[in-house]
Design an enzyme around this catalytic site. Structure first.
Site, PDB file in Angstrom:
ATOM      1  N   GLY A   1       0.855  -1.180   0.000  1.00 20.17           N
ATOM      2  CA  GLY A   1       0.000   0.000   0.000  1.00 20.17           C
ATOM      3  C   GLY A   1       0.887   1.224   0.000  1.00 20.17           C
ATOM      4  O   GLY A   1       1.437   1.589   1.031  1.00 20.17           O
ATOM      5  N   HIS A   2       1.097   1.794  -1.158  1.00 25.36           N
ATOM      6  CA  HIS A   2       1.968   2.967  -1.252  1.00 25.36           C
ATOM      7  C   HIS A   2       1.117   4.227  -1.355  1.00 25.36           C
ATOM      8  O   HIS A   2       0.298   4.356  -2.257  1.00 25.36           O
ATOM      9  CB  HIS A   2       2.889   2.850  -2.471  1.00 25.36           C
ATOM     10  CG  HIS A   2       3.912   1.775  -2.323  1.00 25.36           C
ATOM     11  ND1 HIS A   2       4.642   1.270  -3.363  1.00 25.36           N
ATOM     12  CD2 HIS A   2       4.329   1.102  -1.223  1.00 25.36           C
ATOM     13  CE1 HIS A   2       5.459   0.337  -2.915  1.00 25.36           C
ATOM     14  NE2 HIS A   2       5.276   0.225  -1.623  1.00 25.36           N
TER      15      HIS A   2
ATOM     16  N   GLN B   1       6.771  -4.078   0.716  1.00 23.48           N
ATOM     17  CA  GLN B   1       7.077  -4.669   2.026  1.00 23.48           C
ATOM     18  C   GLN B   1       8.500  -4.260   2.475  1.00 23.48           C
ATOM     19  O   GLN B   1       8.930  -3.180   2.097  1.00 23.48           O
ATOM     20  CB  GLN B   1       6.907  -6.204   2.016  1.00 23.48           C
ATOM     21  CG  GLN B   1       5.464  -6.649   1.842  1.00 23.48           C
ATOM     22  CD  GLN B   1       5.019  -6.696   0.401  1.00 23.48           C
ATOM     23  OE1 GLN B   1       5.702  -7.252  -0.438  1.00 23.48           O
ATOM     24  NE2 GLN B   1       3.873  -6.136   0.106  1.00 23.48           N
TER      25      GLN B   1
HETATM   26  P1  IMP Z   1       0.872 -11.262   3.187  1.00 27.42           P
HETATM   27  O1  IMP Z   1       1.973 -10.548   2.473  1.00 27.42           O
HETATM   28  O2  IMP Z   1      -0.495 -10.772   2.846  1.00 27.42           O
HETATM   29  O3  IMP Z   1       1.009 -12.763   3.072  1.00 27.42           O
HETATM   30  O4  IMP Z   1       1.034 -10.962   4.764  1.00 27.42           O
HETATM   31  C1  IMP Z   1       2.151 -11.445   5.521  1.00 27.42           C
HETATM   32  C2  IMP Z   1       2.607 -10.400   6.528  1.00 27.42           C
HETATM   33  O5  IMP Z   1       3.204  -9.302   5.848  1.00 27.42           O
HETATM   34  C3  IMP Z   1       1.486  -9.817   7.387  1.00 27.42           C
HETATM   35  O6  IMP Z   1       1.985  -9.545   8.673  1.00 27.42           O
HETATM   36  C4  IMP Z   1       1.168  -8.496   6.669  1.00 27.42           C
HETATM   37  O7  IMP Z   1       0.593  -7.556   7.538  1.00 27.42           O
HETATM   38  C5  IMP Z   1       2.548  -8.090   6.222  1.00 27.42           C
HETATM   39  N1  IMP Z   1       2.545  -7.209   5.038  1.00 27.42           N
HETATM   40  C6  IMP Z   1       2.343  -7.570   3.760  1.00 27.42           C
HETATM   41  N2  IMP Z   1       2.432  -6.499   2.955  1.00 27.42           N
HETATM   42  C7  IMP Z   1       2.718  -5.453   3.731  1.00 27.42           C
HETATM   43  C8  IMP Z   1       2.971  -4.066   3.464  1.00 27.42           C
HETATM   44  O8  IMP Z   1       2.973  -3.584   2.327  1.00 27.42           O
HETATM   45  N3  IMP Z   1       3.223  -3.281   4.551  1.00 27.42           N
HETATM   46  C9  IMP Z   1       3.263  -3.797   5.816  1.00 27.42           C
HETATM   47  N4  IMP Z   1       3.064  -5.075   6.100  1.00 27.42           N
HETATM   48  C10 IMP Z   1       2.789  -5.910   5.078  1.00 27.42           C
END
Ligand code: IMP
Length: 437
Positions: A50-51, A232
């Site tokens: 989410g940018h 991420q």
């Molecule tokens: P997933 O990427 O949806 O599988 O989530 C795995 C973990 O990464 C979770 O704790 C999410 O909250 C975290 N996560 C995934 N994408 C983001 C991001 O863009 N910002 C912050 N945390 C993220």
């Protein structure tokens, strides 16, 4: 000393990655560098990102599109290492069109993997069943990467080949439906429905599909500037993050070559985006997490609510052990420090300079997750500053204690700070290079 040559033009390829748990403000840093880039490329993750970029008072929240899409002069590529939900992509493109941005400069790698409805359903079902939740974004990211590694995934090249797509969808759906029904007690999905929906998406997006490996390697070799946009961050990296509380891809600079087919030797400048404090969404250890009113103040001032899920972010002091670890693994050459303005007004600021685990000091991030849960932060307390710094654009004009905070980070991480962000707007930056201003 702050770095004084943060120049995009000198290098063929720049990488921007997160050094904490995501949400460091990478979108904004990309937005600052983008006007000088010919190509902007995402190399991993999907619409779990989410940018947020604020341009001329207008807020854009992008999940799958590279943040560079706001710059029509750059060609934007969704690279081979990305997992792509075509429905989300179309929605994001439509939302941009409604705001007057055409998005004609977007290209999709033929090697990227498709997120299918069963990935999303499995992500939800698995998360529901887990005793210890990961707190995923439920966008189907993990299950899609699982299929990639299991060698049954559907790639963009397969999707636009109608016969191949039908065959792969039928094979996959057979297996996924028995998983959904028998293991997770969920209802099965319908082949015809998914097939028809994904044919519509293919018709809409097909003209954007390219061999990005050829395009990018050719571009770099012909002297074009390429910006690789991470999503991420290192502490969510599948190998180096706080496993198993991580995402399913490699958001480190090492992920760039794997996720784009551009060799490591061509990647020479690595920008690490670091928030002036720490936040985390989802579950998992967070050594410097604050559970008091200070966390509330930071959350409120920093607007620390997830751009993808709206979840309140967990907040804490800057963890320099994690930061140093992230700088080392990523080979960070320049830090872009964000949200420094959020820390104005505290009498003192704490930074974590060590962990105490079972009474033993530790100076790096341990692999054992239980050790990390038990780690007690060792803090250094630095003087705060009371002035509002949101309108400052020159390093020299910052309060002395603010400069000391920056210098402490540089010394501890052994990495120069090239850019400091002091507000949400595109213009609220301190950049120590003439050609970026
Ligand atoms: P997933 O990427 O949806 O599988 O989530 C795995 C973990 O990464 C979770 O704790 C999410 O909250 C975290 N996560 C995934 N994408 C983001 C991001 O863009 N910002 C912050 N945390 C993220």
């Amino acid at each position: 000393m702050l770095c004084d040559d943060f120049k995009l033009r000198r290098m063929p390829a720049y990488t921007v990655v997160g050094t904490q748990w995501g949400d460091e403000g990478k979108g904004k840093v990309i937005d600052v560098l983008a006007p000088q880039a010919d190509y902007i490329v995402r190399f991993q993750g999907g619409n779990n990102a989410g940018h947020t970029v604020v341009a001329k008072g207008e807020k854009f929240v992008l999940h799958l599109l590279p943040s560079g899409i706001l710059h029509p002069n750059a060609q934007c590529i969704i690279g081979p290492g990305v997992v792509l939900d075509p429905k989300v992509l179309i929605e994001e493109l439509e939302a941009l069109t409604a705001k007057g941005i055409c998005g004609k400069n977007l290209w999709i790698s033929d090697r990227a993997h498709l997120i299918m409805p069963y990935h999303i359903k499995l992500d939800e079902a698995k998360e529901k069943k887990r005793q210890k939740k990961i707190g995923t974004t439920r966008r189907g990211i993990g299950p899609c990467y699982e299929d990639k590694v299991s060698r049954c995934g559907i790639r963009v090249a397969d999707w636009i080949d109608e016969a191949r797509f039908s065959k792969l969808l039928r094979e996959n759906l057979g297996e996924k439906n028995s998983l959904l029904e028998r293991v997770y007690a969920e209802s099965p999905l319908d082949f015809d429905e998914i097939h028809a929906e994904y044919r519509v998406y293919a018709a809409e997006l097909k003209h954007r599909v390219i061999d990005s490996v050829k395009v990018l390697n050719g571009a770099i070799r012909s002297g074009k500037t390429v910006l690789f946009e991470g999503a991420q961050a290192l502490m969510l990296d599948i190998d180096y993050g706080t496993y198993p509380y991580v995402t399913a891809s490699s958001p480190s600079t090492g992920g760039v070559s794997v996720g784009t087919g551009v060799p490591p030797g061509l990647l020479d400048r690595q920008v690490g985006v670091m928030k002036a404090y720490c936040t985390r969404v989802g579950e998992g250890p967070f050594v410097t997490e604050l559970m008091n009113s200070t966390a509330e103040v930071i959350r409120k001032r920093g607007g620390e609510f997830g751009a993808t899920t709206g979840r309140p972010r967990r907040c804490g002091w800057l963890d320099l052990i994690a930061a140093k670890y992230a700088c080392a693994i990523n080979g960070i050459t320049d830090i872009a420090l964000t949200k420094l303005d959020v820390l104005s007004g505290f009498d003192t600021l704490k930074v974590c300079v060590g962990y105490q685990i079972h009474g033993t000091p530790c100076d790096t991030v341990p692999a054992n997750i239980e050790d990390l849960y038990r780690a007690v932060p060792i803090y250094e307390e630095l003087p705060g500053w009371s002035q509002d710094i949101a309108t400052i654009t020159r390093y020299e004009a910052l309060p002395e204690s603010c400069k000391a905070y920056l210098q402490f980070i540089e010394t501890f991480t052994e990495t120069p700070i090239a850019m400091v962000s002091v507000g949400v707007d595109r213009s609220q930056n301190i950049i120590r290079t003439k050609d970026l201003k």
